[in-house]
Design a protein around this motif. Structure first.
Motif, short mmCIF file in Angstrom:
data_model
loop_
_atom_site.label_atom_id
_atom_site.label_comp_id
_atom_site.label_asym_id
_atom_site.label_seq_id
_atom_site.Cartn_x
_atom_site.Cartn_y
_atom_site.Cartn_z
N LYS A 1 0.76 -1.23 -0.05
CA LYS A 1 -0.25 0.04 0.03
C LYS A 1 0.86 1.32 0.09
CE LYS A 1 -4.02 -2.29 0.33
NZ LYS A 1 -4.96 -1.99 -0.56
N ASN A 2 0.36 2.38 -0.57
CA ASN A 2 1.16 3.56 -0.74
C ASN A 2 2.27 3.58 -1.08
OD1 ASN A 2 -1.11 5.17 0.42
ND2 ASN A 2 -0.80 4.10 2.36
N ALA A 3 2.67 2.85 -2.35
CA ALA A 3 4.16 2.40 -2.80
C ALA A 3 4.69 3.63 -3.52
CB ALA A 3 4.15 1.22 -3.71
N THR A 4 5.97 3.92 -3.05
CA THR A 4 6.59 5.25 -3.82
C THR A 4 7.96 4.73 -4.25
OG1 THR A 4 7.30 6.28 -1.89
CG2 THR A 4 4.87 6.87 -2.67
N GLY A 5 8.67 5.43 -5.15
CA GLY A 5 10.04 5.21 -5.46
C GLY A 5 10.32 5.46 -6.84
N SER A 6 11.52 5.13 -7.11
CA SER A 6 11.88 5.16 -8.63
C SER A 6 12.50 3.81 -9.17
CB SER A 6 12.89 6.33 -8.75
OG SER A 6 14.27 5.92 -8.08
N LEU A 7 12.41 3.79 -10.45
CA LEU A 7 12.72 2.41 -11.11
C LEU A 7 13.72 3.12 -12.26
CD1 LEU A 7 12.81 -0.54 -12.00
CD2 LEU A 7 10.65 -0.14 -12.96
N VAL A 8 14.96 2.44 -12.21
CA VAL A 8 15.76 2.72 -13.37
C VAL A 8 15.92 1.54 -14.23
CG1 VAL A 8 17.76 3.70 -14.37
CG2 VAL A 8 16.71 4.84 -12.25
N LEU A 9 15.58 1.37 -15.64
CA LEU A 9 16.03 0.36 -16.34
C LEU A 9 17.05 0.70 -17.55
CD1 LEU A 9 12.24 -0.90 -17.32
CD2 LEU A 9 13.64 -1.74 -15.67
N LYS A 10 18.18 0.03 -17.40
CA LYS A 10 19.29 0.49 -18.10
C LYS A 10 20.39 -0.77 -18.30
CE LYS A 10 23.05 4.10 -18.44
NZ LYS A 10 23.72 5.24 -17.93
N GLU A 11 20.66 -1.08 -19.43
CA GLU A 11 21.84 -2.00 -20.01
C GLU A 11 21.25 -3.35 -19.21
OE1 GLU A 11 25.28 -0.47 -18.51
OE2 GLU A 11 25.53 1.01 -20.24
N GLU A 12 19.85 -3.60 -19.29
CA GLU A 12 19.45 -5.12 -18.74
C GLU A 12 19.75 -5.04 -17.36
OE1 GLU A 12 19.84 -8.69 -20.93
OE2 GLU A 12 21.10 -7.72 -22.30
N ASN A 13 19.58 -4.00 -16.84
CA ASN A 13 19.75 -3.71 -15.27
C ASN A 13 18.26 -3.20 -14.81
OD1 ASN A 13 21.80 -5.03 -14.67
ND2 ASN A 13 23.11 -2.99 -15.23
N ALA A 14 17.77 -3.53 -13.64
CA ALA A 14 16.42 -2.71 -13.10
C ALA A 14 16.96 -2.47 -11.80
CB ALA A 14 15.21 -3.57 -12.80
N ILE A 15 17.10 -1.02 -11.53
CA ILE A 15 17.90 -0.40 -10.39
C ILE A 15 16.53 0.29 -9.53
CG2 ILE A 15 19.33 1.32 -9.30
CD1 ILE A 15 20.92 1.02 -12.24
N LEU A 16 16.33 -0.19 -8.42
CA LEU A 16 15.23 0.16 -7.52
C LEU A 16 15.98 1.18 -6.40
CD1 LEU A 16 13.84 -3.20 -6.61
CD2 LEU A 16 13.03 -1.49 -8.48
N LYS A 17 15.20 2.48 -6.46
CA LYS A 17 15.92 3.45 -5.40
C LYS A 17 14.55 3.92 -4.39
CE LYS A 17 19.43 5.28 -8.65
NZ LYS A 17 19.94 6.43 -9.38
#
Length: 867
Positions: free
Chosen positions: A565-581
C-alpha cells in the motif's frame, strides 16, 4: 540364318555382360582418376562418401555419381564448406572412362545441395579455388584434365548463400531449382534457362526481401570469347509481379559493364500489390482494382571498386483502388510517386524520393512524403506524415495475418528532417522536428500478455530534442496506470539502433503485476536452480534497448500474494539492469524500504538492501517466501518484529533467488511476540523435555539476532534472549532446506526445579538455592519438520554439583573460622575447651553430592514425560 542370329545374340549378351562388369572392374581406377582430376583442378579438399558408376542410368552415356560430396576450403577460409551435395551426377561418353588425359563432361546434376559463397572484408573469395592449367614442357600445350562440354545442367532442391562482407550484402536462395540447355562447346550459343526459388536479400543490415518467390524463364546469348551475356526473350515473376527485361552484362578484367532495362508488361494496379511479400498480401485472385501502376527502370554503367551503375527506377500510380473479395472495406484514392536514382555512379549519390503516397479508407485519409539522400555516408532524412486512421479498418480492407484485432484511432501530424551523424552523436540541436501524434481507444491483446491492454488516450508532442508524453491513460485487468514524461532520443532509437531514453512519472490506484505476466512451460530446473516454491517459467529478460527512469506513486501494488500500500520510489531500467531506489510501502501492518538492483545481463543476479519495520510476523511468514527460508521459527511467533537485510546472489530465469548462491547478512529484532508451540514441532518437542517452563505462557521481547548467509546456509552469530527469567544462548545454523544444526544453552534458576527437587537439594547441601542457576545445554539437529532434540544432562549435573560443593566449602570454611575464634576466646578467658573440629573426607562428600544431584536432575528432566 539361324547361325547368324545366334552369333548376334551371343554378341548382344556379351555386350550386356560387359555393361554390367565394366563398373565393377573399372570403378576403383575410375575413382582414382576422378580424385586426381579434382586435385589437379581445385585448391580445396574434395570428399565423398561413395562413388557409383552406371552404364544403364543414362545409356548410351556413362553416369558417374558421387554421394555426399563435400568441397572444403583451404586458407584463408580453411575448414569452411563451399559446397555440399547429397548427390552429384556427371554424364559423359562411355569412352571417356578409358582416357588417361582427363574427362569431358556432357551433363551435370546437383541434387539437394548447399552452396556457401563468401567474400571477406579484404576481397578474398572462397570460390576462387581453380588451379591454373599446367603447360606441357614438350609440346607447350596447356593440359586440360577437366573439360566442360556441357549441353545440359540442373540444380535441384538446393540452397545458396552469398555473403559479401566488404559490401555488407547477404543474398539467400532456398528451394532453388535451376536448369540450363545450351552448346557449351561453341564460343557463341543460346542458353535456355528456367529458374524458381525463394529469395531473401539484406543490404547494410536492412532486409529488403524475405522469402519472396521468383520465377525466371530466360534465354541468354552467351558470347564466351568476349564474356558478354545478353538477355533475349525474358520474363520474370517476383512474388506475383511480372517483369520484362532486356540488355546485357559484359565482364572485363578490371570492371564489368551493365546495361539492363526492365518494366511491367501491363499497368494494372494489381502489379503494385504483387510487390508486397506473399505472406502479407495473400492471394490476389478475385481482387478488384482500378487505376494504374507502372514500374520502369534502367541500370546502366560500369561496376568496379569505385563505381556502381547509374540508376533510374520509378514507381507510380494515380487514382487507384483495390478491394479483396472477402473483406468489407475498400482502399481508395491511392496515389504513389516514388523514385530511386543515381546519376553519377558513386554509391553515396544514390537517393530516394517519396514525392507522395496517399490513400483513403472510408473517410480516413493518410498521406506521406519525404526524401532520403546520402544513403551510404551521412544519410539525410526529410519526411512528413499527416492524417487519421481508424486502425480497425486496416484489417477490414487488407488481409493482415495477425493474431489480434486492431482498433483505435491514430491521429498524426508530424514533420522532421535530420542527418544520421547528428542522431548518432545525440546532437539534437541539428534535428528539426515538430508535430504530434495521438492514439485513443486502442486495445491490444497478445499471448505474451495475461490480460488485454486498453489505452484510453496517449498523446505525444515532438520537438527537436524530445518526444513529450503529455497524456497516457491505460488499464489492463484490474490495473490502471497514468503516465507523463519525455523521450529524449526517439529518433536515435528509431533510426540508429540506440537505447530508448526517457524520464517518466507514473501514478496508479491499483497495479497488479499478474495482469502483465504469462506463465510458460519450460524444461525442469536442476536442484541448484530450483526456487523455494519450485516454480518454472519462461526466462524473463530486462530489455537491453531501454534506458528509462520511472518515478511512481501507487496506492496499491499486488505481486503474487503480496499487497503493498502507498508504494512510492523510482525504477531505472538500463543495460539490462533494473535499479530500485527509495522504494517505500506499507505492508504486513508495518513498512518496507528497499534499494537494490536486478540484472539479466549474462547470468541473472541481484543485490538488495531491505528493511521491514514493525511488521506482523505471521503475515510476513505466510506471504513472503524469503522469510520462510530465513526464519522458519517465525511461524510460531505471533507479534511484531523489525529486520534489516543485505542480500545478493544469483537468480533463476524467472528471477527467483537461487538460495545456495546467497551471501549477505541480516539483523532481526522481535519487539514483542507470543510463542505458539503448536505451530512448530520443534517447540513442542522442547516443551516436552523440561518442566521448568511452558511455551504456552511464554513471551519473547526485545530479541535481537544477527544472521549471515553463505553457501545456502543461514548462520546465527551468538545471541541470547529471555523467556521470563530464563536466559537462552543460541549459536549454529540452518539451511533453506530447513536442516538444523544449533546449540542452545538454557540458564535455569534453581527455583524452576520445583519444591520437591529444591527441598531435596536444600537438605543435601544445607544451602539457600534462590540465587543458584544451572546451564542446560541442548543440541538441535534433523530439520524443522522432523527435529531431533538432545539434552546434555551431564554438563548440567556437573555445573550444579560444582556450585553446591563450592557453597558447602565456603560454609565449612566459615564454620572452622568461627570455631577457631571460639577456642581462642576460651583460652584467653582461661577456659580449656575440648578440640572437636573433626570433618569428613571432602572427596567422599563431593561424590555423595554428585550422586544425589544426578538422581534428582535425571528424574527432573524426565518428570514431564512420565507425567
Amino acid at each position: 540364318m539361324k547361325k547368324a542370329l545366334k552369333i548376334i545374340g551371343i554378341i548382344v549378351l556379351l555386350l550386356i555382360i560387359a555393361l554390367f562388369l565394366t563398373p565393377v572392374l573399372f570403378q576403383g581406377s575410375i575413382e582414382k582418376m576422378v580424385k586426381k582430376a579434382a586435385n589437379d583442378n581445385v585448391n580445396a579438399q574434395v570428399e565423398w562418401s561413395s562413388l557409383d558408376l552406371s552404364l544403364f542410368r543414362n545409356f548410351p552415356n556413362a553416369s558417374l555419381s558421387l554421394e555426399k560430396l563435400r568441397l572444403i576450403n583451404e586458407a584463408p577460409f580453411k575448414g569452411d564448406t563451399l559446397v555440399y551435395a547429397k548427390e552429384f551426377n556427371l554424364t559423359m561418353g562411355v569412352m571417356q572412362l578409358f582416357k588417361d588425359k582427363g574427362l569431358s563432361i556432357d551433363q551435370i546434376y546437383l541434387n539437394e545441395a548447399f552452396i556457401n559463397v563468401k567474400i571477406d572484408s579484404l576481397g578474398n573469395a572462397n570460390y576462387d579455388i581453380a588451379k591454373a592449367p599446367e603447360t606441357s614442357k614438350s609440346s607447350g600445350e596447356t593440359k586440360k584434365p577437366f573439360q566442360l562440354n556441357l549441353d545440359h545442367y540442373e540444380i535441384n532442391s538446393s540452397k545458396i548463400n552469398y555473403l559479401d562482407e566488404s559490401g555488407t550484402i547477404f543474398l539467400k536462395l532456398k528451394d532453388f531449382n535451376h536448369s540450363g540447355d545450351g552448346d557449351f562447346k561453341s564460343s557463341v550459343f543460346t542458353l535456355h534457362t528456367q529458374t524458381d526459388s525463394k529469395i531473401s536479400f539484406d543490404y547494410d543490415g536492412t532486409n529488403y526481401l524475405k522469402d519472396n518467390s521468383i520465377v525466371l524463364d530466360a534465354d541468354l546469348e552467351m558470347d564466351l570469347e568476349n564474356m558478354k551475356f545478353s538477355f533475349l526473350d525474358n520474363e520474370a515473376i517476383i512474388n506475383q509481379l511480372p517483369l520484362k527485361f532486356e540488355g546485357y552484362v559484359q565482364l572485363f578484367e578490371d570492371y564489368n559493364d551493365i546495361d539492363i532495362q526492365f518494366s511491367t508488361p501491363s499497368s494494372d494496379f494489381k502489379n503494385f500489390l504483387a510487390l508486397i511479400p506473399e505472406t502479407y498480401a495473400a492471394n490476389l485472385d478475385g481482387v478488384t482494382t482500378t487505376g494504374d501502376f507502372k514500374l520502369n527502370g534502367v541500370i546502366k554503367g560500369k561496376v568496379d571498386d569505385t563505381y556502381i551503375p547509374t540508376l533510374d527506377i520509378s514507381a507510380s500510380s494515380s487514382n487507384a483502388s483495390f478491394q479483396y473479395p472477402e473483406l468489407p472495406k475498400k482502399v481508395e484514392d491511392i496515389s504513389i510517386d516514388v523514385e530511386i536514382k543515381n546519376e553519377t555512379g558513386l554509391v553515396e549519390d544514390t537517393y530516394i524520393n517519396f514525392n507522395g503516397v496517399k490513400f483513403r479508407i472510408d473517410q480516413d485519409r493518410f498521406a506521406g512524403s519525404g526524401t532520403i539522400n546520402n544513403l551510404t555516408t551521412n544519410m539525410l532524412v526529410d519526411f512528413k506524415v499527416d492524417g487519421v486512421l481508424n486502425l480497425a479498418n486496416i484489417s477490414k480492407a487488407y488481409p493482415l495475418d495477425i493474431e489480434q484485432k486492431l482498433n483505435g484511432i491514430l491521429n498524426a501530424d508530424l514533420a522532421a528532417n535530420f542527418d544520421m551523424n547528428s542522431v548518432e552523436r545525440e546532437a539534437y540541436q541539428n534535428v528539426n522536428a515538430k508535430g504530434s501524434m495521438k492514439l485513443s481507444k486502442f486495445d491490444y491483446a497478445s499471448p505474451e500478455l495475461a490480460k488485454p491492454l486498453h489505452i484510453d488516450v496517449a498523446t505525444v508532442n515532438f520537438t527537436s530534442n524530445t518526444a513529450k508524453l503529455n497524456t497516457f491513460e491505460m488499464t489492463s485487468g484490474s490495473t490502471d496506470l497514468k503516465m507523463t514524461g519525455n523521450l529524449t532520443n526517439l529518433l536515435g532509437f528509431a533510426f540508429s539502433d540506440q537505447p530508448l531514453k526517457g524520464n517518466f512519472k507514473a501514478t496508479s490506484t491499483n497495479f497488479d503485476v499478474a495482469d502483465f505476466m504469462v506463465e510458460a512451460d519450460t524444461s525442469s530446473e536442476t536442484s541448484d536452480t530450483q526456487t523455494a516454491s519450485g516454480s518454472s517459467t519462461e526466462a524473463i529478460k530486462i530489455p537491453e534497448f531501454l534506458d528509462i527512469s520511472l518515478n511512481f506513486d501507487a496506492k496499491s501494488v499486488k505481486y503474487d500474494n503480496l499487497v503493498l500500500k502507498n508504494a512510492t520510489g523510482s525504477l531505472v531500467l538500463k543495460e539490462e539492469n533494473a535499479i530500485l531506489k527509495g522504494i517505500n510501502a506499507d505492508i504486513f501492518g508495518g513498512n518496507i524500504n528497499l534499494d537494490g538492483m536486478v540484472s539479466t545481463a549474462g547470468s541473472p543476479n541481484f543485490d538488495m538492501k531491505l528493511s521491514l519495520n514493525t511488521i506482523k510476523i505471521l503475515e510476513a511468514f505466510e506471504q513472503m517466501e524469503l522469510v520462510k527460508g530465513l526464519a522458519p521459527i517465525a511461524q510460531a511467533l505471533n507479534g511484531i518484529a523489525s529486520t534489516e537485510i543485505s542480500l545478493k546472489g544469483n537468480l533463476t530465469k524467472d528471477l527467483m533467488p537461487i538460495y545456495t548462491s546467497l551471501t549477505g547478512n541480516a539483523l532481526a529484532k522481535v519487539i514483542n511476540a507470543e510463542v505458539q508451540k503448536d505451530k512448530m514441532l520443534l517447540l513442542s518437542q522442547l516443551n516436552t523435555e523440561f518442566n521448568f517452563f511452558d511455551f504456552d505462557n511464554l513471551k519473547v521481547k526485545d530479541l535481537t539476532a544477527k544472521l549471515n548467509f553463505d553457501n545456502g546456509a543461514i548462520n546465527a552469530d551468538n545471541f541470547d534472549f529471555n523467556f521470563d527469567d530464563i536466559r537462552v544462548d543460541v549459536s549454529g545454523k540452518h539451511t533453506f532446506s530447513n536442516e538444523l544444526n544449533y546449540k542452545l544453552k538454557f540458564n535455569v534458576p534453581a527455583k524452576y526445579f520445583g519444591d520437591e527437587v529444591g527441598g531435596k537439594l536444600a537438605q543435601l547441601s544445607n544451602t539457600d538455592l534462590s540465587k543458584m542457576s544451572v546451564d542446560v545445554p541442548v543440541t538441535l539437529s534433523g530439520n524443522f519438520k522432523n527435529p531431533k532434540v538432545q539434552v546434555n544432562t551431564q554438563n548440567a549435573i556437573q555445573s550444579l554439583t560444582t556450585q553446591i560443593i563450592q557453597t558447602q566449602k565456603e560454609k565449612a570454611t566459615n564454620t572452622i573460622k568461627d570455631k577457631v575464634g571460639d577456642q581462642i576466646n576460651s583460652i584467653l578467658g582461661g577456659n580449656k575447651a575440648k578440640d572437636s573440629t573433626q570433618t569428613d573426607s571432602t572427596q567422599t562428600k563431593e561424590e555423595s553430592v554428585k550422586d544425589k544431584v544426578k538422581d534428582i536432575f535425571g528424574n527432573f528432566t524426565k518428570k514431564k514425560k512420565n507425567n
